[in-house]
Design a protein around this motif. Structure first.
Motif, PDB file in Angstrom:
ATOM      1  N   LEU A 216      -0.501  12.244   3.711  1.00 60.07           N
ATOM      2  CA  LEU A 216      -0.078  10.924   3.230  1.00 60.07           C
ATOM      3  C   LEU A 216       0.290  10.021   4.406  1.00 60.07           C
ATOM      4  O   LEU A 216       0.000   8.819   4.404  1.00 60.07           O
TER       5      LEU A 216
ATOM      6  N   CYS B 236       0.011   3.981   5.043  1.00 65.26           N
ATOM      7  CA  CYS B 236       0.582   3.172   3.958  1.00 65.26           C
ATOM      8  C   CYS B 236       1.839   2.443   4.425  1.00 65.26           C
ATOM      9  O   CYS B 236       2.375   2.710   5.495  1.00 65.26           O
TER      10      CYS B 236
ATOM     11  N   LYS C 141       0.865  -1.180   0.000  1.00 59.40           N
ATOM     12  CA  LYS C 141       0.000   0.000   0.000  1.00 59.40           C
ATOM     13  C   LYS C 141       0.906   1.237   0.000  1.00 59.40           C
ATOM     14  O   LYS C 141       1.651   1.461   0.957  1.00 59.40           O
TER      15      LYS C 141
ATOM     16  N   ALA D  71       1.909   5.445  -0.925  1.00 63.52           N
ATOM     17  CA  ALA D  71       1.533   6.833  -1.174  1.00 63.52           C
ATOM     18  C   ALA D  71       2.663   7.469  -1.963  1.00 63.52           C
ATOM     19  O   ALA D  71       3.833   7.171  -1.721  1.00 63.52           O
TER      20      ALA D  71
ATOM     21  N   LEU E 225      -2.563   8.156   6.039  1.00 64.77           N
ATOM     22  CA  LEU E 225      -3.225   7.077   5.287  1.00 64.77           C
ATOM     23  C   LEU E 225      -2.791   5.693   5.771  1.00 64.77           C
ATOM     24  O   LEU E 225      -3.406   4.691   5.415  1.00 64.77           O
TER      25      LEU E 225
ATOM     26  N   SER F 283      -1.976   5.898  -3.417  1.00 68.93           N
ATOM     27  CA  SER F 283      -2.555   7.218  -3.183  1.00 68.93           C
ATOM     28  C   SER F 283      -1.587   8.235  -3.755  1.00 68.93           C
ATOM     29  O   SER F 283      -0.507   8.439  -3.206  1.00 68.93           O
ATOM     30  N   TRP F 284      -1.960   8.800  -4.864  1.00 70.27           N
ATOM     31  CA  TRP F 284      -1.051   9.693  -5.587  1.00 70.27           C
ATOM     32  C   TRP F 284      -1.407  11.137  -5.279  1.00 70.27           C
ATOM     33  O   TRP F 284      -2.518  11.569  -5.528  1.00 70.27           O
ATOM     34  N   GLN F 285      -0.463  11.878  -4.733  1.00 70.69           N
ATOM     35  CA  GLN F 285      -0.681  13.302  -4.434  1.00 70.69           C
ATOM     36  C   GLN F 285       0.181  14.099  -5.392  1.00 70.69           C
ATOM     37  O   GLN F 285       1.406  13.979  -5.370  1.00 70.69           O
TER      38      GLN F 285
END
Ligand code: TXA
Ligand code: MG
Length: 329
Positions: free
Chosen positions: A296, A301, A257, A259, A299, A274-276
């Motif tokens: 991030l 990750c 998982k 980020a 989250l 999860s792409w910021q």
């Protein structure tokens, strides 16, 4: 909507400082955790709230340039030039300390870190704290960044409340900090100008004002693995990855998982990532950096991958913070 504390909130916060309490306040860089710098018992509360080692020196924030001679014993011409060029603003000067500056703010050293911050709420607070004497009293507010020791600096009042909560007597909300990374620190106490911490104000800008080169600290030259104290760090392991290597790293970590904070758009078809997207321009990148890392981090990750920003000199402040946050440096 930017927040603005009312005059009575500012007056109450100044009274808390005078009574030896802790006030978190916005500056243009990050939020500070403030205490009366001339009151060792108040300053001790900062170290307790942050979980910070007692021997770390603190920056004393002043509301007025007239206060400088009360805190610094020697003010070289270079200090006057830099103050005129950059104060109020994101620059901290290290100067020989004046007699009477308590050991608790200097970490027992013969120098003191001083700055006039550029945020209107910070200036109102500092001037209210200095009080009726028109800022000529021995007044200054010692303030490290308002985070737990070693963690990411706060750039909103919400970050401060989430991290320090009841340990703080008041939090002044001045909205998002414009700069987003801590002040540039320049040591002028030894007859030269030495950069101790890079920030928004670059060595080139300082050199242009002084007419002489700014020296880099020796310790910053080789960045060998494990040599840097972890600082400004999220809880999730963070890896700084050159842009060209990002696709290969993502492929290698498939199934985890993840980020990602990158200046590029997310490639299509990514799952469990999860792409910021970060701004491409430096000022906006720095402004958003810490809030993005906090988001991030929350989250939960397995890892945060940060696409390395450009290595250009003006990015030194941002790159310094990312390297300290990264597990692979
Ligand atoms: O932007 C900033 O500078 C923020 C805002 C709140 O003003 N403050 C901040 O404080 O970043 P802090 O405590 O997180 O970092 C202060 C840095 C530390 O690295 C400390 O070692 C250095 O300043 N410092 C303070 N006084 C010093 C001194 N006399 N000699 C050398 N370094 C000093
Ligand atoms: Mg800090």
């Amino acid at each position: 909507m930017p927040s603005t504390p009312t005059p009575s909130e500012i007056a109450r916060a100044a009274a808390i400082l005078r009574a030896g309490g802790l006030v978190a306040f916005p500056t243009e860089t990050v939020y500070g955790l403030g205490a009366d710098a001339s009151n060792p018992a108040a300053v001790a509360k900062i170290f307790a709230a942050k979980g910070r080692p007692q021997d770390h020196p603190l920056i004393v924030h002043l509301g007025n340039i007239d206060l400088l001679p009360l805190w610094a014993a020697e003010i070289p011409a270079a200090a006057h030039k830099l103050a005129a060029a950059f104060w109020p603003g994101p620059l901290t000067l290290i100067l020989k300390r004046a007699a009477g500056v308590p050991d608790c703010v200097t970490g027992g050293q013969d120098t003191v870190g001083l700055r006039i911050p550029g945020h209107p709420v910070a200036l109102e607070l500092l001037q209210a704290f200095a009080g009726a004497e028109g800022g000529r009293s021995f007044s200054g507010v010692a303030a490290p960044s308002a985070n737990r020791f070693g963690r990411i600096s706060p750039t909103t009042a919400g970050h401060v409340r989430a991290e320090l909560g009841p340990a703080v007597d008041a939090v002044l909300d001045g909205g998002e900090c414009a700069v987003g990374i801590e002040s540039t620190i320049v040591d002028l106490s030894r007859g030269r100008a030495v950069l101790l911490r890079p920030g928004q104000i670059t060595p080139a800008q300082i050199a242009a004002v002084l007419g002489l080169e700014v020296q880099q600290p020796d310790a910053a030259a080789p960045r060998v693995s494990g040599a840097l104290a972890s600082h400004y760090a999220p809880r999730t392991r963070l890896y700084l990855v050159p842009a060209a290597e990002l696709p290969a790293q993502l492929a290698r970590l498939r199934g985890k998982k993840l980020a990602v904070l990158a200046r590029a758009e997310a490639p299509s078809g990514l799952k469990d990532i999860s792409w910021q997207e970060a701004p491409r321009a430096l000022a906006a990148y720095a402004h958003e950096l810490y809030a993005s890392l906090r988001r991030l981090d929350d989250l939960g990750c397995d890892a945060i991958l940060v696409e390395a920003p450009p290595a250009a000199p003006e990015w030194q402040g941002v790159n310094d913070r990312l390297m300290r946050a990264a597990s692979n440096y």
